[in-house]
Write a protein that holds these residues in place. Structure first.
Motif, PDB file in Angstrom:
ATOM      1  N   UNK B 133       0.949  -1.232   0.240  1.00  0.00           N
ATOM      2  CA  UNK B 133       0.205   0.021   0.000  1.00  0.00           C
ATOM      3  C   UNK B 133       0.835   1.398   0.079  1.00  0.00           C
ATOM      4  N   UNK B 134       0.673   2.071  -1.054  1.00  0.00           N
ATOM      5  CA  UNK B 134       1.210   3.568  -0.892  1.00  0.00           C
ATOM      6  C   UNK B 134       0.740   4.380   0.108  1.00  0.00           C
ATOM      7  N   UNK B 135       1.717   4.912   1.134  1.00  0.00           N
ATOM      8  CA  UNK B 135       1.196   5.691   2.015  1.00  0.00           C
ATOM      9  C   UNK B 135       1.190   7.110   1.876  1.00  0.00           C
ATOM     10  N   UNK B 136       1.728   7.594   0.689  1.00  0.00           N
ATOM     11  CA  UNK B 136       1.944   8.763   0.350  1.00  0.00           C
ATOM     12  C   UNK B 136       1.248   9.303  -0.990  1.00  0.00           C
ATOM     13  N   UNK B 137       0.129   8.445  -1.490  1.00  0.00           N
ATOM     14  CA  UNK B 137      -0.676   8.787  -2.631  1.00  0.00           C
ATOM     15  C   UNK B 137      -2.137   9.027  -2.200  1.00  0.00           C
ATOM     16  N   UNK B 138      -2.483  10.335  -2.317  1.00  0.00           N
ATOM     17  CA  UNK B 138      -3.850  10.720  -1.827  1.00  0.00           C
ATOM     18  C   UNK B 138      -5.071  10.301  -2.960  1.00  0.00           C
ATOM     19  N   UNK B 139      -4.434   9.852  -4.036  1.00  0.00           N
ATOM     20  CA  UNK B 139      -5.540   9.439  -5.026  1.00  0.00           C
ATOM     21  C   UNK B 139      -5.729   8.139  -5.028  1.00  0.00           C
ATOM     22  N   UNK B 140      -5.517   7.476  -4.256  1.00  0.00           N
ATOM     23  CA  UNK B 140      -5.859   6.024  -4.295  1.00  0.00           C
ATOM     24  C   UNK B 140      -6.301   5.597  -2.696  1.00  0.00           C
ATOM     25  N   UNK B 141      -7.537   6.308  -2.170  1.00  0.00           N
ATOM     26  CA  UNK B 141      -8.022   6.088  -1.050  1.00  0.00           C
ATOM     27  C   UNK B 141      -8.387   4.637  -0.849  1.00  0.00           C
ATOM     28  N   UNK B 142      -8.727   3.486  -2.140  1.00  0.00           N
ATOM     29  CA  UNK B 142      -9.046   2.132  -1.655  1.00  0.00           C
ATOM     30  C   UNK B 142      -7.938   1.709  -1.025  1.00  0.00           C
ATOM     31  N   UNK B 143      -6.680   2.141  -1.098  1.00  0.00           N
ATOM     32  CA  UNK B 143      -5.372   1.559  -0.765  1.00  0.00           C
ATOM     33  C   UNK B 143      -5.478   1.578   0.831  1.00  0.00           C
ATOM     34  N   UNK B 144      -6.406   2.568   1.476  1.00  0.00           N
ATOM     35  CA  UNK B 144      -6.291   2.763   2.901  1.00  0.00           C
ATOM     36  C   UNK B 144      -7.258   1.613   3.567  1.00  0.00           C
ATOM     37  N   UNK B 145      -7.973   1.089   2.881  1.00  0.00           N
ATOM     38  CA  UNK B 145      -8.921   0.096   3.522  1.00  0.00           C
ATOM     39  C   UNK B 145      -8.528  -1.393   3.653  1.00  0.00           C
ATOM     40  N   UNK B 146      -7.804  -1.747   2.580  1.00  0.00           N
ATOM     41  CA  UNK B 146      -7.397  -3.008   2.465  1.00  0.00           C
ATOM     42  C   UNK B 146      -8.365  -3.789   1.419  1.00  0.00           C
ATOM     43  N   UNK B 147      -7.933  -4.924   0.973  1.00  0.00           N
ATOM     44  CA  UNK B 147      -8.690  -6.051   0.179  1.00  0.00           C
ATOM     45  C   UNK B 147      -9.374  -6.951   0.873  1.00  0.00           C
ATOM     46  N   UNK B 148     -10.685  -7.282   0.723  1.00  0.00           N
ATOM     47  CA  UNK B 148     -11.168  -8.306   1.177  1.00  0.00           C
ATOM     48  C   UNK B 148     -12.094  -9.350   0.571  1.00  0.00           C
ATOM     49  N   UNK B 149     -12.066 -10.694   0.778  1.00  0.00           N
ATOM     50  CA  UNK B 149     -12.897 -11.179  -0.131  1.00  0.00           C
ATOM     51  C   UNK B 149     -13.209 -12.544   0.616  1.00  0.00           C
ATOM     52  N   UNK B 150     -14.385 -13.084   0.275  1.00  0.00           N
ATOM     53  CA  UNK B 150     -14.759 -14.379   0.987  1.00  0.00           C
ATOM     54  C   UNK B 150     -14.386 -15.489   0.122  1.00  0.00           C
ATOM     55  N   UNK B 151     -13.747 -16.419   0.578  1.00  0.00           N
ATOM     56  CA  UNK B 151     -13.297 -17.568  -0.053  1.00  0.00           C
ATOM     57  C   UNK B 151     -14.236 -18.950   0.262  1.00  0.00           C
ATOM     58  N   UNK B 152     -14.056 -19.770  -0.743  1.00  0.00           N
ATOM     59  CA  UNK B 152     -14.789 -21.028  -0.415  1.00  0.00           C
ATOM     60  C   UNK B 152     -16.348 -21.313  -0.323  1.00  0.00           C
ATOM     61  N   UNK B 153     -16.933 -20.045  -0.855  1.00  0.00           N
ATOM     62  CA  UNK B 153     -18.392 -20.069  -1.066  1.00  0.00           C
ATOM     63  C   UNK B 153     -18.844 -20.025  -2.561  1.00  0.00           C
ATOM     64  N   UNK B 154     -18.237 -19.435  -3.320  1.00  0.00           N
ATOM     65  CA  UNK B 154     -18.845 -19.095  -4.542  1.00  0.00           C
ATOM     66  C   UNK B 154     -17.812 -19.102  -5.694  1.00  0.00           C
ATOM     67  N   UNK B 155     -16.669 -20.233  -5.353  1.00  0.00           N
ATOM     68  CA  UNK B 155     -15.746 -20.302  -6.540  1.00  0.00           C
ATOM     69  C   UNK B 155     -14.485 -19.527  -6.505  1.00  0.00           C
ATOM     70  N   UNK B 156     -13.636 -19.917  -7.216  1.00  0.00           N
ATOM     71  CA  UNK B 156     -12.303 -19.524  -7.159  1.00  0.00           C
ATOM     72  C   UNK B 156     -12.312 -17.762  -7.427  1.00  0.00           C
ATOM     73  N   UNK B 157     -11.348 -17.143  -6.596  1.00  0.00           N
ATOM     74  CA  UNK B 157     -11.339 -15.649  -6.851  1.00  0.00           C
ATOM     75  C   UNK B 157      -9.906 -15.175  -6.821  1.00  0.00           C
ATOM     76  N   UNK B 158      -9.620 -14.320  -7.624  1.00  0.00           N
ATOM     77  CA  UNK B 158      -8.403 -13.404  -7.916  1.00  0.00           C
ATOM     78  C   UNK B 158      -8.401 -12.223  -7.526  1.00  0.00           C
ATOM     79  N   UNK B 159      -7.190 -11.824  -6.733  1.00  0.00           N
ATOM     80  CA  UNK B 159      -7.044 -10.675  -5.966  1.00  0.00           C
ATOM     81  C   UNK B 159      -5.789  -9.922  -6.764  1.00  0.00           C
ATOM     82  N   UNK B 160      -6.064  -8.645  -7.080  1.00  0.00           N
ATOM     83  CA  UNK B 160      -4.928  -7.988  -7.613  1.00  0.00           C
ATOM     84  C   UNK B 160      -5.102  -6.388  -7.013  1.00  0.00           C
ATOM     85  N   UNK B 161      -3.987  -5.891  -6.818  1.00  0.00           N
ATOM     86  CA  UNK B 161      -4.164  -4.365  -6.541  1.00  0.00           C
ATOM     87  C   UNK B 161      -2.915  -4.007  -5.766  1.00  0.00           C
TER      88      UNK B 161
END
Lengths: 95, 250
Positions: B133-161
């Motif tokens: 996560x870039x701490x000094x990039x104000x244009x990427x607020x999504x990076x402040x909250x982290x990535x989350x997924x539920x696994x094992x319920x609805x099939x394979x998931x891929x995560x990038x970012x």
């Protein structure tokens, strides 16, 4: 005949023979959609249109439990292969 | 709910494919420490080694003694011990999710069966490639909250970012296993960082990447979570373009 068609005997009336022929055709027509192979009253293999109106190949274990599905998923019809462990009905386990 | 643990094989979750395999006999001091893999991309390497040919005592290729790095061209062996020490290695590789090209067949089996449902196949629940996560990039607020997924319920998931943490939620009795690799931008080499290493909350390491196994309670009702820590960065830091690759099996 070893399966489900009933032979027409020489002593049957014309009416009875026609009824029997039509019943045999009904069996044949049904098998154009679903082919089921049974042993001892238990399904062993089902192929074609499945009871849930999806299509595929369903294989049962000795206890009559559907365990292998190669075909369409019950929920959305996506094609796939699913094999469950002993004791789990493969149709019920797939979303 | 579709429990992966009820299946022997389930095509909603990929059967992970080994895209590279090589058996290597390596003698410290005389064998070349690098060789070409001819894949055309950087493989995610893992495997095992032994100092005896029968692999009586087998160790992972990411312990303190023997490590293997990869880049787009070569594999690099870093083996400790004294000159003349011989190592026997079984080296395997996955393709990262960013690779979409061809791979050579590597099918092999210790029986005549390449697919055998008498053995269970671990479903690949999730795979990803995430940068710090870039701490000094104000244009990427999504990076402040982290990535989350539920696994094992609805099939394979891929995560990038980009994210400092990846939260993977799952339901007992699923007991996922995590593998992680780090591509260091400074060297452009990729190395296996851990294999099934979990730390309960409060025992986290400080050097990313690491995985934290969160016990029930915070999630409740048998809900569990794996947190993969990718770390943070700022413009100009050495890890700015690092990538953490991970794979999660059920």
């Amino acid at each position: 005949m070893p399966n489900r068609f009933t032979p027409i005997t020489s002593t049957q009336s014309t009416k009875a023979a026609l009824q029997q022929i039509n019943q045999n055709f009904m069996q044949l027509d049904a098998e154009a959609f679903t082919k089921t192979v049974q042993k001892g009253g238990n399904n062993q293999v089902m192929f074609g249109k499945l009871p849930n109106n999806r299509y595929g190949l369903l294989i049962y274990d000795d206890g009559g439990m559907p365990r292998i599905l190669i075909g369409q998923a019950p929920k959305d019809g996506r094609p796939g292969v699913w094999i469950t462990k002993s004791g789990f009905d493969v149709i019920n386990e797939i979303d | 709910m579709q429990y992966p643990t009820h299946f022997i094989a389930n095509s909603d979750y990929p059967f992970d494919m080994i895209i590279y395999y090589k058996y290597v006999e390596f003698t410290k001091g005389t064998s070349p420490t690098s060789f070409a893999h001819n894949l055309g991309f950087t493989p995610l390497i893992f495997g095992s080694y032994s100092t005896t040919e029968d692999f009586e005592i087998t160790r992972s290729l990411c312990d303190n003694r023997v490590q293997i790095e990869s880049d787009e061209t070569n594999l690099y062996i870093d083996a400790g011990g004294s000159a003349g020490t011989k190592y026997y290695m079984k080296i395997y590789g996955f393709a990262p999710i960013s690779w979409t090209g061809d791979c050579k067949p590597t099918a092999q089996s210790n029986t005549a069966l390449l697919f055998d449902t008498d053995n269970e196949y671990s479903p690949l629940l999730a795979a990803g490639a995430v940068q710090p996560r870039r701490m000094d990039n104000p244009y990427t607020p999504g990076e402040q909250t982290g990535l989350a997924q539920t696994i094992g319920e609805t099939g394979y998931v891929e995560i990038e970012g980009r994210s400092s943490d990846i939260s993977l939620y799952y339901q007992e009795p699923l007991a996922p296993m995590v593998m992680m690799w780090l591509t260091k931008a400074q060297t452009n080499r990729t190395i296996l960082k851990s294999n099934t290493i979990f730390f309960e909350t409060g025992h986290g390491l400080r050097e990313a990447p690491y995985a934290t196994y969160n016990v029930a309670g915070a999630q409740g009702d048998g809900k569990m979570a794996i947190a993969i820590n990718v770390g943070t960065t700022r413009t100009g830091m050495p890890n700015y373009n690092d990538t953490v690759h991970f794979r999660v099996y059920g």
